[in-house]
Write a protein that holds these residues in place. Structure first.
Motif, PDB file in Angstrom:
ATOM      1  N   SER A 201       0.869  -1.177   0.000  1.00 36.76           N
ATOM      2  CA  SER A 201       0.000   0.000   0.000  1.00 36.76           C
ATOM      3  C   SER A 201       0.900   1.219   0.000  1.00 36.76           C
ATOM      4  O   SER A 201       2.121   1.113   0.151  1.00 36.76           O
ATOM      5  CB  SER A 201      -0.932   0.004   1.224  1.00 36.76           C
ATOM      6  N   SER A 202       0.335   2.384  -0.185  1.00 42.02           N
ATOM      7  CA  SER A 202       1.164   3.587  -0.241  1.00 42.02           C
ATOM      8  C   SER A 202       1.850   3.854   1.095  1.00 42.02           C
ATOM      9  O   SER A 202       3.014   4.279   1.138  1.00 42.02           O
ATOM     10  CB  SER A 202       0.299   4.785  -0.644  1.00 42.02           C
ATOM     11  N   ARG A 203       1.134   3.596   2.185  1.00 48.20           N
ATOM     12  CA  ARG A 203       1.736   3.829   3.502  1.00 48.20           C
ATOM     13  C   ARG A 203       2.826   2.800   3.804  1.00 48.20           C
ATOM     14  O   ARG A 203       3.896   3.138   4.322  1.00 48.20           O
ATOM     15  CB  ARG A 203       0.660   3.815   4.583  1.00 48.20           C
ATOM     16  N   TRP A 204       2.561   1.519   3.523  1.00 50.80           N
ATOM     17  CA  TRP A 204       3.595   0.513   3.722  1.00 50.80           C
ATOM     18  C   TRP A 204       4.812   0.817   2.845  1.00 50.80           C
ATOM     19  O   TRP A 204       5.964   0.681   3.296  1.00 50.80           O
ATOM     20  CB  TRP A 204       3.053  -0.878   3.389  1.00 50.80           C
ATOM     21  N   ALA A 205       4.587   1.219   1.598  1.00 52.09           N
ATOM     22  CA  ALA A 205       5.698   1.517   0.695  1.00 52.09           C
ATOM     23  C   ALA A 205       6.523   2.691   1.205  1.00 52.09           C
ATOM     24  O   ALA A 205       7.761   2.678   1.142  1.00 52.09           O
ATOM     25  CB  ALA A 205       5.164   1.811  -0.707  1.00 52.09           C
ATOM     26  N   GLY A 206       5.854   3.719   1.728  1.00 56.90           N
ATOM     27  CA  GLY A 206       6.598   4.847   2.285  1.00 56.90           C
ATOM     28  C   GLY A 206       7.443   4.457   3.473  1.00 56.90           C
ATOM     29  O   GLY A 206       8.589   4.905   3.625  1.00 56.90           O
ATOM     30  N   THR A 207       6.894   3.609   4.345  1.00 51.91           N
ATOM     31  CA  THR A 207       7.664   3.172   5.513  1.00 51.91           C
ATOM     32  C   THR A 207       8.851   2.320   5.102  1.00 51.91           C
ATOM     33  O   THR A 207       9.960   2.460   5.650  1.00 51.91           O
ATOM     34  CB  THR A 207       6.758   2.386   6.465  1.00 51.91           C
ATOM     35  N   ILE A 208       8.664   1.419   4.132  1.00 55.07           N
ATOM     36  CA  ILE A 208       9.750   0.536   3.713  1.00 55.07           C
ATOM     37  C   ILE A 208      10.870   1.333   3.054  1.00 55.07           C
ATOM     38  O   ILE A 208      12.058   1.123   3.350  1.00 55.07           O
ATOM     39  CB  ILE A 208       9.198  -0.545   2.758  1.00 55.07           C
ATOM     40  N   THR A 209      10.552   2.237   2.160  1.00 59.81           N
ATOM     41  CA  THR A 209      11.592   3.019   1.485  1.00 59.81           C
ATOM     42  C   THR A 209      12.330   3.931   2.458  1.00 59.81           C
ATOM     43  O   THR A 209      13.550   4.113   2.348  1.00 59.81           O
ATOM     44  CB  THR A 209      10.971   3.847   0.364  1.00 59.81           C
ATOM     45  N   ARG A 210      11.613   4.507   3.425  1.00 58.41           N
ATOM     46  CA  ARG A 210      12.280   5.350   4.421  1.00 58.41           C
ATOM     47  C   ARG A 210      13.230   4.513   5.277  1.00 58.41           C
ATOM     48  O   ARG A 210      14.342   4.953   5.597  1.00 58.41           O
ATOM     49  CB  ARG A 210      11.245   6.041   5.298  1.00 58.41           C
ATOM     50  N   ALA A 211      12.812   3.306   5.657  1.00 60.48           N
ATOM     51  CA  ALA A 211      13.687   2.439   6.436  1.00 60.48           C
ATOM     52  C   ALA A 211      14.927   2.036   5.646  1.00 60.48           C
ATOM     53  O   ALA A 211      16.029   1.947   6.202  1.00 60.48           O
ATOM     54  CB  ALA A 211      12.916   1.192   6.882  1.00 60.48           C
ATOM     55  N   SER A 212      14.792   1.812   4.350  1.00 58.91           N
ATOM     56  CA  SER A 212      15.957   1.475   3.521  1.00 58.91           C
ATOM     57  C   SER A 212      16.923   2.643   3.440  1.00 58.91           C
ATOM     58  O   SER A 212      18.155   2.460   3.508  1.00 58.91           O
ATOM     59  CB  SER A 212      15.496   1.066   2.120  1.00 58.91           C
ATOM     60  N   ASN A 213      16.403   3.846   3.292  1.00 60.04           N
ATOM     61  CA  ASN A 213      17.283   5.022   3.252  1.00 60.04           C
ATOM     62  C   ASN A 213      18.034   5.197   4.563  1.00 60.04           C
ATOM     63  O   ASN A 213      19.236   5.508   4.571  1.00 60.04           O
ATOM     64  CB  ASN A 213      16.455   6.273   2.958  1.00 60.04           C
ATOM     65  N   GLU A 214      17.348   5.010   5.684  1.00 56.32           N
ATOM     66  CA  GLU A 214      18.018   5.147   6.976  1.00 56.32           C
ATOM     67  C   GLU A 214      19.052   4.043   7.190  1.00 56.32           C
ATOM     68  O   GLU A 214      20.117   4.290   7.768  1.00 56.32           O
ATOM     69  CB  GLU A 214      16.966   5.121   8.089  1.00 56.32           C
ATOM     70  N   GLN A 215      18.757   2.828   6.714  1.00 58.98           N
ATOM     71  CA  GLN A 215      19.723   1.745   6.853  1.00 58.98           C
ATOM     72  C   GLN A 215      20.975   2.006   6.028  1.00 58.98           C
ATOM     73  O   GLN A 215      22.093   1.754   6.469  1.00 58.98           O
ATOM     74  CB  GLN A 215      19.083   0.425   6.424  1.00 58.98           C
TER      75      GLN A 215
END
Length: 540
Positions: free
Chosen positions: A83-97
């Motif tokens: 979903s758009s919210r799940w996708a936003g959370t996943i991409t933000r977590a990848s950037n922080e990692q």
């Protein structure tokens, strides 16, 4: 500085108030889950975990050329599968990692460069050359020199590889943890079976995290927890058939009740403040065992920092941190130690959870003792052993290197600031230079008596507290001999100006009781045996 052989002391940094924690995190166990609930959580975690692994690989391929357009493209690719919210959370977590791995890579480069410089310097010195205080000497034997030359070649090769990765923007990240990955080849050492390791590995790669959204219902639309503790999850699009509630949501049977800061969390949820949640599985020691936990985190409202003078208005507790205990002493507003020293022991053995519990227990006892006496400030040393753990610096002193590596500097500092902020206690960080040496020199012997043995660590806690108050570490020096009230007798004055009897040390209680009557047994005030001035007689 007098004399050419005098040692040059480094400049001391000013004490400062440690910054308050920028976030709050609480955790509770999800109890009362049915087998169907656990199956849904595992399915959602595995599906989102695979998407997170794919997105992290794409982020690492972008390297330093990543921009907002590539971020938006990655999010569009993940949206149909979640979903758009799940996708936003996943991409933000990848950037922080990726950013975290990049910072770790820079620290690794600095560590390698420091070791290479030390080895080159020592190899250039003749054998047996003694080192100075600023630079190490040569190696003791030809065999050690040869071994260290091979060590230098190894570090130079590692440094060249790390520099190439840094310039290309490559980072090495393992979802699930590198330590857990390597333990697959040493199952007997970590006391795990293959099935147990597989269960732990799969649980570590689950992704069940959702960032908070201010203004949304209960502060989070993806993972929602009501003030009554009901947990519901917005299912990804491929798993929408598992929903048991409206709008593609799944409501868990278990309830959540945060014991720590539960009232603060409930107030924030009722006001629709942003709260981030993370669900994770602890598999224990076997594939059939597992406990689900939920962690809630949010950013509290900023509170103005308490001024330094206001924090020190009721004295301070100086703390000397050691590898197995915290040595503390309470000081009054003028820097004088009051009462007896305290020691709060902890044992840094076992796994990380046990070590963290030991540190929290010791800090809880320290804060309870400080607040009982009304103290609102704790002074600690601003320790950082990041540059002192290399084996190139300490050589064969393996036990000392292990001692420094096991010292919980970062964990102790973060735990103390967060726990003290909750109780309204300020933490003052001071420069750790010479605190142990000067504390033992000026305070250990004067405070030791037959009933109290003062250790070097206890004396160092006094030095830490006095430095936080702005006082010099050394005790007040005595005036010149002929200007003392007792002639040439040695005496130090620690009483404040205006205190009664400050010109001399207070005599023991037994001596004052003995002088209450004359030696002949007559009462005080007898004309034949007048009392001395200060012991009851009235001067004319």
């Amino acid at each position: 500085m007098a004399g050419t052989g005098a040692r040059r002391l480094r400049t001391l940094a000013d004490p400062f108030l440690a910054p308050v924690p920028s976030g709050v995190s609480v955790r509770d166990r999800l109890k009362g889950l049915t087998p169907e609930d656990e199956a849904v959580l595992r399915a959602v975690g595995a599906h989102l975990g695979s998407l997170a692994s794919t997105d992290l690989a794409a982020r690492c391929l972008d390297g330093t050329s990543h921009d907002k357009d590539s971020w938006a493209a990655r999010k569009r690719e993940l949206t149909p599968e979640s979903s758009s919210r799940w996708a936003g959370t996943i991409t933000r977590a990848s950037n922080e990692q990726w950013a975290l791995a990049r910072r770790s890579q820079a620290a690794h480069l600095h560590h390698l460069q420091t070791g290479i410089d030390t080895l080159r310097h020592r190899l250039s010195q003749p054998l047996g050359t003694k080192g100075t205080r600023g630079a190490p000497g040569g190696y003791a034997s030809r065999q050690e020199w040869h071994a260290k030359s091979r060590r230098l070649a190894t570090l130079e090769h590692r440094y060249a590889v790390a520099v190439a990765d840094w310039e290309a923007g490559w980072v090495h990240v393992v979802r699930g943890g590198k330590r857990l990955l390597h333990s697959r080849h040493h199952l007997g050492r970590v006391q795990l079976t293959e099935a147990g390791w597989r269960a732990r590995w799969e649980a570590a790669r689950f992704f069940l995290s959702a960032a908070g959204e201010s203004g949304k219902r209960h502060g989070n639309e993806t993972i929602r927890i009501t003030p009554e503790g009901q947990v519901s999850i917005r299912l990804p699009a491929p798993l929408a058939d598992l929903a048991n509630a409206a709008r593609g949501r799944y409501v868990l049977s278990g309830r959540v009740a945060f014991a720590h800061r539960g009232a603060e969390w409930a107030d924030r949820v009722e006001a629709d403040g942003a709260v981030a949640y993370r669900l994770h599985l602890d598999t224990g020691r076997g594939p059939g065992r597992g406990r689900w936990y939920v962690t809630a985190s949010w950013t509290p409202q900023a509170v103005p920092a308490l001024p330094m003078q206001a924090a020190l208005a009721r004295g301070v507790v100086g703390v000397d941190a050691n590898a197995d205990h915290l040595a503390a002493w309470r000081l009054d507003t003028r820097g004088n130690p009051t009462g007896n020293p305290r020691r709060f022991a902890f044992e840094l053995s076992g796994n990380s959870q046990h070590r963290d519990a030991q540190v929290r227990h010791a800090l809880s006892r320290l804060l309870r003792w400080a607040t009982t006496h009304g103290v609102r400030a704790i002074a600690v040393e601003d320790l950082d052993f990041s540059a002192d753990k290399s084996r190139e610096k300490h050589g064969r002193r393996k036990k000392f290197r292990q001692l420094i590596s096991g010292f919980p500097t970062a964990r102790l500092r973060s735990r103390l600031t967060s726990m003290a902020h909750t109780l309204g206690v300020s933490v003052i960080a001071v420069d750790p230079a010479y605190t142990s040496r000067w504390g033992a020199q000026h305070w250990q012997q004067p405070l030791t008596n037959k009933r109290r043995k003062v250790s070097r660590h206890d004396a160092a806690s006094i030095a830490v507290g006095r430095r936080a108050q702005g006082h010099p570490v050394r005790r007040r020096t005595a005036p010149p001999p002929h200007h003392q009230g007792d002639g040439v007798g040695h005496r130090t004055a620690q009483a404040a100006p205006g205190s009664c009897g400050r010109e001399g040390n207070r005599p023991p209680v037994t001596e004052r009781a003995h002088d209450a009557r004359g030696r002949t047994g007559q009462e005080r005030g007898d004309p034949a045996h007048p009392a001395p001035f200060g012991m009851g007689a009235v001067p004319k």
